[in-house]
Scaffold this motif. Structure first.
Motif, PDB file in Angstrom:
ATOM      1  N   GLY A 258       0.786  -1.214   0.000  1.00 41.81           N
ATOM      2  CA  GLY A 258       0.000   0.000   0.000  1.00 41.81           C
ATOM      3  C   GLY A 258       0.825   1.273   0.000  1.00 41.81           C
ATOM      4  N   PHE A 259       0.155   2.378  -0.264  1.00 41.22           N
ATOM      5  CA  PHE A 259       0.667   3.739  -0.170  1.00 41.22           C
ATOM      6  C   PHE A 259       1.569   4.154  -1.320  1.00 41.22           C
ATOM      7  CE2 PHE A 259      -0.878   5.152   3.915  1.00 41.22           C
ATOM      8  CZ  PHE A 259      -0.820   6.538   3.768  1.00 41.22           C
ATOM      9  N   VAL A 260       2.162   3.206  -2.053  1.00 38.09           N
ATOM     10  CA  VAL A 260       3.034   3.581  -3.164  1.00 38.09           C
ATOM     11  C   VAL A 260       2.224   4.268  -4.252  1.00 38.09           C
ATOM     12  CG1 VAL A 260       4.599   2.724  -4.952  1.00 38.09           C
ATOM     13  CG2 VAL A 260       4.624   1.690  -2.667  1.00 38.09           C
ATOM     14  N   GLY A 261       1.096   3.665  -4.631  1.00 40.34           N
ATOM     15  CA  GLY A 261       0.271   4.235  -5.683  1.00 40.34           C
ATOM     16  C   GLY A 261      -0.512   5.466  -5.268  1.00 40.34           C
ATOM     17  N   LEU A 262      -0.596   5.720  -3.971  1.00 41.14           N
ATOM     18  CA  LEU A 262      -1.303   6.906  -3.484  1.00 41.14           C
ATOM     19  C   LEU A 262      -0.375   8.103  -3.353  1.00 41.14           C
ATOM     20  CD1 LEU A 262      -3.748   8.356  -2.235  1.00 41.14           C
ATOM     21  CD2 LEU A 262      -3.097   7.357  -0.032  1.00 41.14           C
ATOM     22  N   VAL A 263       0.788   7.905  -2.760  1.00 42.01           N
ATOM     23  CA  VAL A 263       1.672   9.014  -2.417  1.00 42.01           C
ATOM     24  C   VAL A 263       2.557   9.457  -3.577  1.00 42.01           C
ATOM     25  CG1 VAL A 263       3.561   9.747  -0.922  1.00 42.01           C
ATOM     26  CG2 VAL A 263       1.680   8.410   0.022  1.00 42.01           C
ATOM     27  N   LEU A 264       3.205   8.500  -4.235  1.00 40.80           N
ATOM     28  CA  LEU A 264       4.247   8.859  -5.195  1.00 40.80           C
ATOM     29  C   LEU A 264       3.744   9.597  -6.432  1.00 40.80           C
ATOM     30  CD1 LEU A 264       6.635   5.816  -4.860  1.00 40.80           C
ATOM     31  CD2 LEU A 264       6.643   7.999  -3.685  1.00 40.80           C
ATOM     32  N   PRO A 265       2.526   9.347  -6.926  1.00 42.42           N
ATOM     33  CA  PRO A 265       2.039  10.197  -8.018  1.00 42.42           C
ATOM     34  C   PRO A 265       1.962  11.670  -7.627  1.00 42.42           C
ATOM     35  CG  PRO A 265       0.754   8.193  -7.926  1.00 42.42           C
ATOM     36  CD  PRO A 265       1.620   8.195  -6.712  1.00 42.42           C
ATOM     37  N   VAL A 311       4.468  -2.782   5.410  1.00 38.19           N
ATOM     38  CA  VAL A 311       4.569  -2.059   6.683  1.00 38.19           C
ATOM     39  C   VAL A 311       5.505  -0.867   6.526  1.00 38.19           C
ATOM     40  CG1 VAL A 311       5.342  -2.230   9.077  1.00 38.19           C
ATOM     41  CG2 VAL A 311       4.047  -4.104   8.055  1.00 38.19           C
ATOM     42  N   VAL A 312       6.627  -1.085   5.858  1.00 35.90           N
ATOM     43  CA  VAL A 312       7.600  -0.006   5.679  1.00 35.90           C
ATOM     44  C   VAL A 312       7.024   1.092   4.788  1.00 35.90           C
ATOM     45  CG1 VAL A 312       9.941   0.570   4.950  1.00 35.90           C
ATOM     46  CG2 VAL A 312       9.472  -1.666   5.958  1.00 35.90           C
ATOM     47  N   THR A 313       6.328   0.724   3.713  1.00 36.54           N
ATOM     48  CA  THR A 313       5.764   1.749   2.829  1.00 36.54           C
ATOM     49  C   THR A 313       4.747   2.612   3.567  1.00 36.54           C
ATOM     50  OG1 THR A 313       4.077   0.203   1.987  1.00 36.54           O
ATOM     51  CG2 THR A 313       6.117   0.420   0.721  1.00 36.54           C
ATOM     52  N   VAL A 316       6.679   4.979   6.017  1.00 34.39           N
ATOM     53  CA  VAL A 316       7.332   6.059   5.288  1.00 34.39           C
ATOM     54  C   VAL A 316       6.305   6.916   4.556  1.00 34.39           C
ATOM     55  CG1 VAL A 316       8.969   6.590   3.445  1.00 34.39           C
ATOM     56  CG2 VAL A 316       9.445   4.714   5.023  1.00 34.39           C
ATOM     57  N   GLY A 317       5.265   6.270   4.030  1.00 32.08           N
ATOM     58  CA  GLY A 317       4.301   6.961   3.182  1.00 32.08           C
ATOM     59  C   GLY A 317       3.445   7.987   3.903  1.00 32.08           C
ATOM     60  N   VAL A 318       3.040   7.677   5.130  1.00 28.42           N
ATOM     61  CA  VAL A 318       2.170   8.610   5.853  1.00 28.42           C
ATOM     62  C   VAL A 318       2.858   9.949   6.108  1.00 28.42           C
ATOM     63  CG1 VAL A 318       0.937   9.021   8.017  1.00 28.42           C
ATOM     64  CG2 VAL A 318       0.728   6.819   6.876  1.00 28.42           C
ATOM     65  N   PRO A 319       4.074   9.979   6.679  1.00 25.08           N
ATOM     66  CA  PRO A 319       4.741  11.277   6.847  1.00 25.08           C
ATOM     67  C   PRO A 319       5.029  11.980   5.523  1.00 25.08           C
ATOM     68  CG  PRO A 319       5.809   9.592   8.182  1.00 25.08           C
ATOM     69  CD  PRO A 319       4.860   8.884   7.270  1.00 25.08           C
ATOM     70  N   ALA A 320       5.391  11.188   4.489  1.00 19.69           N
ATOM     71  CA  ALA A 320       5.665  11.785   3.179  1.00 19.69           C
ATOM     72  C   ALA A 320       4.410  12.426   2.608  1.00 19.69           C
ATOM     73  CB  ALA A 320       6.207  10.726   2.222  1.00 19.69           C
ATOM     74  N   PHE A 321       3.280  11.751   2.766  1.00 24.56           N
ATOM     75  CA  PHE A 321       2.023  12.289   2.274  1.00 24.56           C
ATOM     76  C   PHE A 321       1.646  13.566   3.029  1.00 24.56           C
ATOM     77  CE2 PHE A 321      -2.726  11.647   1.536  1.00 24.56           C
ATOM     78  CZ  PHE A 321      -2.651  12.117   0.230  1.00 24.56           C
TER      79      PHE A 321
END
Length: 332
Positions: A258-265, A311-313, A316-321
């Motif tokens: 999860g979170f890769v397709g939500l945050v990185l775009p 879990v790692v994504t 990392v993804g929540v703070p990045a988002f």
């Protein structure tokens, strides 16, 4: 183009560095001696076990991480533009939950009698989920909102089926194994996964780039896109199908990340702007670099114990988002 070229260079460096990381006591020289030997350059002089660690474990895993990151980020950018929803991601069509159901049917109930692999079962479940969601959306009259609502319904349905199967039929060992896969894991990566997922993702990138101008038109809505000469229905079906195919192949190989397709775009859009001719390749490259380092962290931070990459994504993804939202606060 400068951002894209820099991203590609960073991706190559990241793969070259990540393949040298791991709990096994192999030096950088040993790692590249093994790779060189398989490319016909010299002889490593290492044992079969050491050779296998590099060539059969680390390298395909690192390459699959890059492919997964590129594919998920690409699909996220497509879904956010196609559905005109900044919270859309590749799993909005229920593909992840469908893959989970297919995986547990094989792993726990033994569907296929040992002939069907877990990855094959996951891929089949993802395809069934996608078909179910599209049928629901079409039956409800179609449209962007109906696709999202059908995706929510499909996700809940297949998630409930997965939970029911695990709770009613799995023992403790099976439950632990399935849970690890559901959280996303690249531990089972092999060269066949790299070839299949890389081919499908590469094909999807080419297809999406050929219709990037049509995606630009979707930004203004379906009616505006149609007025600009875009075949709205055909392009929508094409992109939904390509996105589903890429996501299904990646989830079947690596589980739900999860979170890769939500945050990185969003990160790619911040760097290169909203034009899809630049956005799509930038998202793919950024996603690939991100996943290479996430996987490296997942297998080395608490070695020899491994953390699921999902879990790692998320960590990392929540703070990045949150950071992206903060930087974009004055643009909306």
């Amino acid at each position: 183009m400068g951002v894209l070229a820099g991203g590609v260079a960073l991706l190559i460096i990241s793969i070259a560095a990540a393949v040298t990381l791991g709990p096994a006591s192999l030096s950088v020289r040993d790692v590249y001696a093994v790779i060189g030997e398989h490319w016909g350059i010299g002889s490593s002089g290492l044992t079969a076990l050491q050779d296998g660690i590099v060539w059969q474990l680390r390298l395909p895993r690192t390459l699959l991480a890059a492919v997964c990151g590129a594919g998920l980020a690409l699909c996220g950018a497509i879904m956010q533009s196609l559905l005109r929803n900044p919270l859309a991601d590749p799993f909005v069509l229920g593909i992840s939950s469908g893959a989970s159901t297919g995986a547990v049917l094989v792993a726990i109930l033994g569907i296929g009698g040992g002939i069907i692999s877990l990855s094959t079962g996951a891929f089949a479940g993802a395809v069934v989920a996608f078909a179910t969601v599209i049928a629901l959306a079409a039956g409800a009259g179609g449209g962007t909102a109906k696709v999202i609502l059908a995706g929510v319904a499909g996700t809940q349905l297949f998630s409930a089926l997965t939970s029911f199967i695990v709770m009613s039929s799995a023992n403790a060992e099976q439950t632990r194994g399935v849970l690890f896969w559901l959280l996303g894991s690249l531990s089972g990566a092999d060269w066949s996964d790299v070839i299949v997922c890389g081919t499908i993702t590469g094909f999807g990138i080419v297809v999406c780039l050929t219709v990037s101008s049509s995606l630009d038109a979707f930004t203004f809505g379906n009616n505006a896109a149609a007025a600009l000469g875009v075949s709205v229905r055909r392009i929508r079906i094409l992109l939904l199908t390509v996105t589903a195919l890429i996501t299904a192949s990646l989830v079947s190989a690596a589980g739900a990340i999860g979170f890769v397709g939500l945050v990185l775009p969003h990160a790619a859009r911040f760097l290169v702007g909203p034009r899809h001719g630049r956005l799509l390749p930038a998202a793919a490259v950024i996603g690939a670099v991100f996943m290479v380092w996430v996987d490296a962290a997942a297998r080395t931070l608490f070695a020899p114990q491994e953390i699921p990459v999902g879990v790692v994504t998320a960590l990392v993804g929540v703070p990045a988002f949150a950071l992206i939202l903060f930087r974009m606060r004055g643009t909306a």
